[in-house]
Design an enzyme around this catalytic site. Structure first.
Site, PDB file in Angstrom:
ATOM      1  N   ARG A 213    -101.980  39.955 -75.241  1.00  0.00           N
ATOM      2  CA  ARG A 213    -101.987  41.210 -76.154  1.00  0.00           C
ATOM      3  C   ARG A 213    -100.819  41.582 -76.863  1.00  0.00           C
ATOM      4  O   ARG A 213     -99.627  41.840 -76.146  1.00  0.00           O
ATOM      5  CB  ARG A 213    -102.342  42.332 -75.164  1.00  0.00           C
ATOM      6  N   GLU A 215     -99.190  44.111 -77.941  1.00  0.00           N
ATOM      7  CA  GLU A 215     -99.051  45.479 -78.042  1.00  0.00           C
ATOM      8  C   GLU A 215     -97.457  45.662 -77.835  1.00  0.00           C
ATOM      9  O   GLU A 215     -96.819  44.867 -76.886  1.00  0.00           O
ATOM     10  CB  GLU A 215     -99.584  46.324 -76.930  1.00  0.00           C
ATOM     11  N   ARG A 221     -94.857  48.979 -66.734  1.00  0.00           N
ATOM     12  CA  ARG A 221     -96.173  48.674 -66.314  1.00  0.00           C
ATOM     13  C   ARG A 221     -96.978  47.614 -67.524  1.00  0.00           C
ATOM     14  O   ARG A 221     -98.352  47.695 -67.187  1.00  0.00           O
ATOM     15  CB  ARG A 221     -97.069  49.722 -65.979  1.00  0.00           C
ATOM     16  N   HIS A 222     -96.222  47.345 -68.365  1.00  0.00           N
ATOM     17  CA  HIS A 222     -96.960  46.382 -69.267  1.00  0.00           C
ATOM     18  C   HIS A 222     -96.190  45.220 -69.619  1.00  0.00           C
ATOM     19  O   HIS A 222     -95.172  44.982 -69.532  1.00  0.00           O
ATOM     20  CB  HIS A 222     -96.911  47.374 -70.674  1.00  0.00           C
ATOM     21  N   GLU A 352    -104.141  52.494 -64.116  1.00  0.00           N
ATOM     22  CA  GLU A 352    -105.372  51.902 -64.060  1.00  0.00           C
ATOM     23  C   GLU A 352    -105.243  50.382 -63.630  1.00  0.00           C
ATOM     24  O   GLU A 352    -104.525  49.829 -64.423  1.00  0.00           O
ATOM     25  CB  GLU A 352    -105.736  52.021 -65.643  1.00  0.00           C
ATOM     26  N   SER A 355    -110.762  48.140 -65.297  1.00  0.00           N
ATOM     27  CA  SER A 355    -111.599  48.776 -66.370  1.00  0.00           C
ATOM     28  C   SER A 355    -113.040  48.025 -66.433  1.00  0.00           C
ATOM     29  O   SER A 355    -112.815  46.865 -66.651  1.00  0.00           O
ATOM     30  CB  SER A 355    -110.879  49.028 -67.701  1.00  0.00           C
ATOM     31  N   ARG A 403    -100.928  44.547 -61.833  1.00  0.00           N
ATOM     32  CA  ARG A 403    -100.786  45.943 -61.794  1.00  0.00           C
ATOM     33  C   ARG A 403    -101.381  46.327 -60.356  1.00  0.00           C
ATOM     34  O   ARG A 403    -100.975  47.389 -59.589  1.00  0.00           O
ATOM     35  CB  ARG A 403    -102.095  46.502 -62.666  1.00  0.00           C
TER      36      ARG A 403
END
Length: 429
Positions: A213, A215, A221-222, A352, A355, A403
């Site tokens: 990803r 982003e 946390r990413h 999270e 999902s 995570r």
């Protein structure tokens, strides 16, 4: 083989016999006429004892080696209750397998703190530290036990492509590559392939998946390359069927780790304790009420890091589901339920980790939702084809491995949970 025994394989039946061990030199104490060497292998540590008057040349060579050099040593195994493991090896022969340069770029057993970037720049040496290696032994166990649970419940492991002609989420945060002169993308998740497989007769599938990803996050946390347990299951009644798999898999894997990895958990000093399923269900509307009591939050907004952290301080649960999200903030394939989606997140201490949703299985409804998201239907013809020829009701989730581990082991940074992290700044080693 270069060894006859690992450090944890020696027992009283070996006392008085000749054995060969191999590993990294962790420490050398040269007392003049006798030297004690701590040798570390992949299973633990052991003491080697060298006596100068018995083997002067060997003694000189052994005590001159730098820490972290790799050796194989042979000799008599002798009981000694005063040393680690209750035995020592009286060294009679030694072979240098690899010389370590000095100084080391970072210490292995030194008590001086090393900054995180230095650790990641020297990840292989970092992994020689017991508490760091323990994280990845537990990671291995989590994948093993999660897979074990899924296989025991009728799931088949699959492996889907990581290069695709379209982005799986229909968004823009993808890594674009040149595929023999054509545009292609690293997949954000196996989502589209999992759904397609639901029309194949493989009614329950899972994958230890890679996510890519693009982003531009820069948080603890990413990651831009991460892993997940992805599942999809057909002939569900609604999203509750999927949620039960998520919570039962979590509880099963966590308990097995607690039962079988106590040594590693002690090394990390992790406070691991998870309740038994079912986990609490809290609707998005209830979440909004909590957040609005504590500050300004608008219905229809997705939950970010700040909201997740705040929510964690206001609820009495460590782990819980958030359900019934607004349809507008969930992906096009989530099943509508009025203005809501039959979708859920699994939150663990303010993060999270999962999902999922019941998916749309009706072709016409799916195309309508894609158009509502402004997607070019022609780009997704291969994805849509199975929906035209008999697609059962289905649903699934993506479960972030890093995570989960970050929260389960109470670690400060998600980069601790993957061998070679990839983020906006780091693409090596």
């Amino acid at each position: 083989m270069l060894r006859t025994h690992y450090s944890d394989e020696v027992d009283s039946t070996d006392y008085g016999g000749n054995i060969t061990v191999a590993g990294w030199i962790e420490d050398i104490r040269n007392l003049g006429g006798i030297a004690f060497v701590v040798l570390r292998d992949g299973h633990g540590k052991m003491q080697l004892t060298a006596i100068k008057k018995e083997h002067p040349e060997l003694f000189k060579e052994l005590t001159s080696l730098n820490r972290e050099s790799v050796i194989a040593a042979s000799g008599t195994c002798q009981e000694n209750e005063k040393v680690m493991n209750g035995w020592e090896l009286l060294v009679e022969e030694m072979t240098l397998l690899s010389h370590a340069e000095a100084p080391l770029p970072m210490g292995v057993v030194d008590k001086v703190n090393v900054d995180f970037d230095t650790r990641l720049d020297n990840r292989i040496i970092d992994l020689r530290r017991d508490n760091v290696k323990a994280i990845f032994i537990i990671r291995h166990s989590f994948v093993q036990f999660a897979s074990e649970y899924l296989r025991n419940h009728g799931f088949t492991e699959v492996h889907t492509p990581k290069i695709s002609a379209t982005s799986s989420e229909g968004g823009t945060e993808v890594f674009k590559i040149d595929y023999f002169g054509r545009d292609a993308y690293l997949v954000q998740s196996p989502q589209l392939y999992k759904q397609m497989l639901m029309a194949s007769g493989l009614e329950r599938v899972y994958e230890i998946a890679w996510y890519f990803r693009a982003e531009e996050h820069d948080t603890s946390r990413h990651l831009n390359e991460s892993t997940a347990v992805d599942i999809e299951m057909a002939f569900i009644e609604n999203e509750e069927d999927v949620m039960r798999v998520a919570e039962e898999m979590t509880a099963y894997a966590a308990q097995k780790i607690i039962d079988e990895n106590s040594k590693e958990l002690d090394m990390i000093k992790a406070n691991v304790d998870l309740p038994s399923p079912p986990y609490p269900r809290i609707s998005y509307d209830e979440v909004v009420e909590v957040l609005q009591r504590e500050g300004d939050f608008t219905w229809g907004k997705d939950l970010g890091t700040d909201e997740e952290n705040l929510l964690a301080t206001q609820l009495e649960y460590d782990i819980y589901f958030i359900t019934d999200f607004p349809l507008s903030i969930k992906p096009f394939y989530a099943m509508p339920n009025g203005r809501y989606a039959r979708a859920f997140d699994l939150e663990y201490r303010g993060m999270e980790i999962t999902s999922g949703a019941q998916r749309i299985h009706d072709y016409t409804m799916l195309v309508e939702r894609m158009r509502a998201h402004g997607m070019n239907i022609e780009n997704f013809e291969e994805y849509l084809k199975p929906f035209r020829y008999g697609m059962p009701p289905h649903g699934g989730f993506g479960y972030g491995i890093e995570r989960f581990l970050m929260r389960f082991l109470d670690l400060d940074n998600i980069r601790e949970c993957i061998l070679f992290p990839r983020d906006r700044k780091r693409i090596t080693p």
